[in-house]
Motif scaffolding. Structure first.
Motif, PDB file in Angstrom:
ATOM      1  N   LEU A 162       6.431   9.456   3.901  1.00 40.83           N
ATOM      2  CA  LEU A 162       6.293   8.745   2.623  1.00 40.83           C
ATOM      3  C   LEU A 162       6.195   9.711   1.426  1.00 40.83           C
ATOM      4  O   LEU A 162       6.831   9.470   0.394  1.00 40.83           O
ATOM      5  N   PRO A 163       5.444  10.820   1.536  1.00 40.89           N
ATOM      6  CA  PRO A 163       5.402  11.759   0.392  1.00 40.89           C
ATOM      7  C   PRO A 163       6.771  12.331   0.036  1.00 40.89           C
ATOM      8  O   PRO A 163       6.971  12.795  -1.089  1.00 40.89           O
ATOM      9  N   MET A 164       7.709  12.275   0.988  1.00 38.60           N
ATOM     10  CA  MET A 164       9.061  12.766   0.668  1.00 38.60           C
ATOM     11  C   MET A 164       9.719  11.887  -0.391  1.00 38.60           C
ATOM     12  O   MET A 164      10.452  12.360  -1.248  1.00 38.60           O
ATOM     13  N   MET A 165       9.441  10.576  -0.267  1.00 38.38           N
ATOM     14  CA  MET A 165       9.981   9.631  -1.258  1.00 38.38           C
ATOM     15  C   MET A 165       9.399   9.948  -2.651  1.00 38.38           C
ATOM     16  O   MET A 165      10.100   9.956  -3.644  1.00 38.38           O
ATOM     17  N   THR A 166       8.082  10.197  -2.662  1.00 35.56           N
ATOM     18  CA  THR A 166       7.405  10.524  -3.925  1.00 35.56           C
ATOM     19  C   THR A 166       7.947  11.830  -4.478  1.00 35.56           C
ATOM     20  O   THR A 166       8.197  11.959  -5.682  1.00 35.56           O
ATOM     21  N   VAL A 187      -4.664   6.952   0.097  1.00 35.88           N
ATOM     22  CA  VAL A 187      -4.288   5.533   0.116  1.00 35.88           C
ATOM     23  C   VAL A 187      -3.864   5.131   1.530  1.00 35.88           C
ATOM     24  O   VAL A 187      -4.282   4.091   2.048  1.00 35.88           O
ATOM     25  N   ILE A 188      -3.027   5.971   2.126  1.00 39.44           N
ATOM     26  CA  ILE A 188      -2.408   5.610   3.404  1.00 39.44           C
ATOM     27  C   ILE A 188      -3.399   5.585   4.569  1.00 39.44           C
ATOM     28  O   ILE A 188      -3.398   4.645   5.370  1.00 39.44           O
ATOM     29  N   ILE A 189      -4.239   6.601   4.645  1.00 38.71           N
ATOM     30  CA  ILE A 189      -5.166   6.645   5.796  1.00 38.71           C
ATOM     31  C   ILE A 189      -6.109   5.431   5.807  1.00 38.71           C
ATOM     32  O   ILE A 189      -6.234   4.763   6.837  1.00 38.71           O
ATOM     33  N   VAL A 207       2.814   5.742  -3.250  1.00 38.03           N
ATOM     34  CA  VAL A 207       3.898   6.466  -3.933  1.00 38.03           C
ATOM     35  C   VAL A 207       3.565   6.619  -5.422  1.00 38.03           C
ATOM     36  O   VAL A 207       3.700   7.705  -5.998  1.00 38.03           O
ATOM     37  N   ILE A 208       3.080   5.523  -6.030  1.00 42.74           N
ATOM     38  CA  ILE A 208       2.717   5.584  -7.463  1.00 42.74           C
ATOM     39  C   ILE A 208       1.603   6.612  -7.666  1.00 42.74           C
ATOM     40  O   ILE A 208       1.648   7.426  -8.591  1.00 42.74           O
ATOM     41  N   LEU A 223       0.824  -1.218   0.000  1.00 41.59           N
ATOM     42  CA  LEU A 223       0.000   0.000   0.000  1.00 41.59           C
ATOM     43  C   LEU A 223       0.860   1.271   0.000  1.00 41.59           C
ATOM     44  O   LEU A 223       0.494   2.272  -0.619  1.00 41.59           O
ATOM     45  N   GLY A 224       1.993   1.175   0.666  1.00 40.92           N
ATOM     46  CA  GLY A 224       2.949   2.301   0.611  1.00 40.92           C
ATOM     47  C   GLY A 224       3.398   2.538  -0.826  1.00 40.92           C
ATOM     48  O   GLY A 224       3.455   3.668  -1.301  1.00 40.92           O
TER      49      GLY A 224
END
Lengths: 522, 239
Positions: A155-159, A126-128, A73-74, A68-69
């Motif tokens: 996680l949004p930092m990765m995106t 997605v995450i919540i 990201v996608i 899901l992570g």
């Protein structure tokens, strides 16, 4: 200084959503946004539930979070990638800010915050839900909440990093090559192809993930290690979570350092223009309408972000038709199993749904921007300007709608009457979308934009320009389920066509009168 | 040619134009001066039909801009202070766009484009995208676009900003030529020497009100326009 820049950036982002709105309308705007986020959240809630039920019995809770992570990201990349390049490198206030005593790296950082917010919004849907499903089955612990917060904010930092790399590569290519627009167009087409491929394969991808959980887990461990760490961290391993956060910040710092090193050069590069001397040619005069339409067309094709965000529906219609043609046998068998007549409604609804993805008129007034004085000073009526914008929408959308309508009529073996009904209904719906887009953009214009991406992707008028027609289709579908036993499918289609025609007339009248007044007052 | 009667435009509580009355005859170059924010651009934009106004009337060649804006606009050309043109078009595409909308015939248009782009030394650059133009080149293109449909009235907002000395000189000659042929020009400027040398009539605006207008001699007498303008500023500030 950083605070002032951040304030400006946030104002820019918020004003793109609510510009032109009254105070009460702004509240409504936020409510509409929230409702949409909740709707998407429900979709991912269902997906999360399925994945949770499949992975947890296998003892793969970490994989549940990792998958899901990965999906979040996608989702974030899809939502932000098309505007990252223009937001980072093509903002209209580049020269203004660069002339101020501000380090270019700070300007870049603030712009990256905007991209981060976009990624954040696309990812929380997605995450919540993923964590809600988790907390429904497990006790709420401090560690769990901490993992949730990490997922939401880190996680949004990765995106962001991935999106910025892509934006950086586009900028790098654009600075080396002469025809920037062609380069960006090709990249967008490639990305679009990948996106459509993933989208069409989504159900088989999910099925593959479910049936090959162990192998997928091994793959993630080996090749997507940060996701593995995230999965373990979310499961409860504090060390993994800390390592994930550390990696996210380190990767962000590294990419930020690389990008900021060349930001000034890439943001200010003006490629040498080949001096092509003008040679006098014979001039062909044309009507004011054709001149205005040509101007709209030039604007459309000169902006990759406009073309691909607002014209993607036409490509999708052709792709779906090809997909339908390839699977014609399966569809034929389906028609034998189900009530054949209902397929005219399904085909019509599907074509309408995809055609509404083209929201060409919805940002068209805003895109006049500072040039609006030109059309306002021309000896033409506002309606003539609107006509050109509507005509562009029809030119880009109608051929694909006709091809799809005829193609599906052939595949589904519709009678001539059914075929005409589908064609007529879809064509009028396209006209309604064009009129509605223009109407809503006149209500909610944003002429002082800094980046075209803001107007095309993030403005309330484009949002409503696409989602209101979708809501109209949903409403029609609901109406069918209510009246399904009373009306024949084709008759129902004709009724919807009649309602669409009436709405077209209402918006046409409104644009000619109040719309013209509104345009004059801009 | 241009008659402004009781023009009033309010932004919130501020009156940007307050009961403005002006009358510009054929053959006249009419200068419009005032400090920043005095109401020049508001008045000019209202005259061009770009900005709607609250009260008053504007007549272009006897036609009310409220009643028939299209007819009025077909008789005038507007050159803004900041020439934001279509960056996605080339110079020639923009000129043809304007020519088409103003319904200028192909042969006539070709001749006029050649004439004016040669005068402003822009011919070589017409096939380049406007996005590659400098500010001055954009200004020249806006001027050429204004002249190719042979307007009876030309409205210009700070037309000399960004122009090189040669282009400024050429524009002044063209302005006089338009008026000699029965047209009229209404333009705003901060360059008082230019206004003094070029204008037949002048209007001074302050806080949205015309504080003085008339022929150049009536307005300035024996003094220089600069002195008159500065004295008026002081007088109205003390009043």
């Amino acid at each position: 200084m950083l605070k002032a820049l951040l304030r400006k950036q946030l104002m820019e982002l918020l004003s793109s959503m609510t510009r032109g709105s009254k105070k009460s309308n702004k509240k409504l705007t936020y409510i509409v946004l929230l409702v949409c986020l909740v709707m998407f959240g429900f979709i991912f809630f269902g997906l999360s539930q399925t994945l949770y039920d499949s992975f947890v019995p296998l003892g793969l809770l970490w994989l549940y979070f990792a998958v899901l992570g990965g999906i979040s990201v996608i989702s974030g990349i899809i939502g932000s990638v098309f505007s990252t390049y223009s937001m980072l490198y093509q903002a209209k206030d580049n020269e203004l800010l660069l002339s101020m005593p501000i380090k270019p790296s700070i300007i870049l950082f603030v712009r990256m915050i905007s991209v981060y917010i976009m990624c954040f919004i696309f990812q929380i849907v997605v995450i919540i839900p993923a964590f809600i499903v988790y907390f429904m089955n497990n006790a709420l612990t401090v560690q769990g909440v901490f993992a949730l917060l990490t997922a939401i904010f880190v996680l949004p930092m990765m995106t962001l990093v991935l999106s910025c790399i892509l934006g950086y590569l586009i900028a790098l290519l654009a600075s080396k090559l002469k025809n920037t627009n062609a380069v960006i167009t090709v990249i967008y087409v490639l990305f679009l192809g990948l996106y459509l491929y993933c989208y069409t394969q989504m159900s088989s991808l999910i099925a593959a993930i479910l049936s090959n959980a162990q192998q997928i887990g091994g793959f993630i461990k080996t090749f997507l290690y940060p996701l593995y760490l995230f999965g373990c961290g979310a499961k409860g391993d504090a060390l993994s979570l800390a390592l994930f956060v550390l990696i996210a910040f380190a990767v962000f710092a590294l990419i930020y350092a690389i990008i900021s090193h060349s930001f000034l050069k890439l943001a200010t590069t003006k490629k040498g223009i080949t001096q092509k001397a003008y040679r006098e040619k014979s001039i062909k005069a044309s009507s004011p309408f054709r001149a205005l339409l040509r101007k709209e067309m030039k604007k459309f094709v000169s902006s990759p972000i406009y073309m691909f965000n607002c014209g993607i529906g036409s490509v999708m219609l052709v792709v779906v038709l090809i997909f339908g043609a390839i699977n014609a046998d399966v569809i034929s068998k389906l028609t034998l199993l189900l009530n054949k007549d209902v397929f005219s409604l399904i085909a019509c609804g599907g074509i309408m749904l995809i055609s509404a993805v083209n929201y060409i008129t919805a940002p068209s007034i805003s895109l006049e921007g500072k040039n609006i004085w030109i059309v306002k000073s021309l000896p033409v009526l506002p309606w003539q300007i609107f006509e050109a914008k509507i005509a562009l929408h029809l030119i880009i959308t109608l051929p694909a709608v006709f091809i799809a309508s005829l193609g599906f009529s052939y595949i589904l073996k519709f009678s001539a009457f059914e075929c005409i009904a589908v064609l007529l209904c879809c064509a009028l719906f396209v006209l309604l979308c064009a009129l509605w887009g223009l109407y809503i953009n006149l209500k909610l214009p944003k002429l002082d934009y800094v980046s075209e991406a803001v107007v095309i992707k993030q403005s309330m008028s484009t949002f409503l320009g696409m989602f209101v027609p979708w809501a109209y289709i949903m409403l029609a579908a609901a109406l069918y389920f209510i009246t399904g036993n009373i009306l024949d499918e084709t008759v129902f289609l004709m009724c919807i066509t009649a309602i669409t025609l009436i709405l077209c007339f209402v918006f046409y009248r409104s644009l000619k009168t109040k719309g013209a007044e509104r345009f004059n007052s801009l | 040619m241009l008659k402004i009667v009781g023009l009033t435009k309010t932004y919130g509580e501020k009156k940007a134009a307050d009961n403005i009355n002006l009358h510009i005859n054929k053959g006249e170059i009419y200068g419009f001066i005032g400090h920043n924010g005095a109401g020049k651009t508001t008045t000019i934009k209202a005259v061009c039909g770009i900005l709607q106004f609250d009260e008053g009337e504007i007549y272009i060649d006897g036609v009310s801009i409220k009643n028939d804006p299209v007819k009025c606009k077909s008789k005038l050309a507007y050159i803004p202070d900041n020439p934001d043109l279509y960056d996605f078009m080339t110079g020639i595409q923009y000129l043809n766009f304007v020519g088409d909308v103003f319904e200028v015939g192909a042969d006539k248009r070709k001749a006029l484009i050649k004439k004016y782009s040669d005068i402003f030394e822009m011919t070589e650059n017409l096939s380049q995208l406007i996005s590659s133009y400098s500010h001055g080149m954009k200004q020249k293109l806006a001027i050429i676009a204004a002249f190719i449909h042979e307007p009876k009235l030309i409205i210009m907002d700070e037309p000399f900003v960004g122009l090189d000395p040669k282009a400024s000189y050429t524009l002044k000659q063209m302005m006089r030529e338009v008026c000699d042929n029965g047209g009229a020009i209404f333009f705003s400027t901060h360059v008082l020497e230019v206004a003094e040398k070029l204008c037949d009539n002048i209007a001074i605006i302050k806080n949205g009100q015309i504080i003085k207008c008339g022929t150049m001699e009536q307005v300035k007498g024996d003094a220089s326009l600069e002195n008159v303008f500065l004295e008026m500023e002081v007088e109205t500030n003390n009043a």
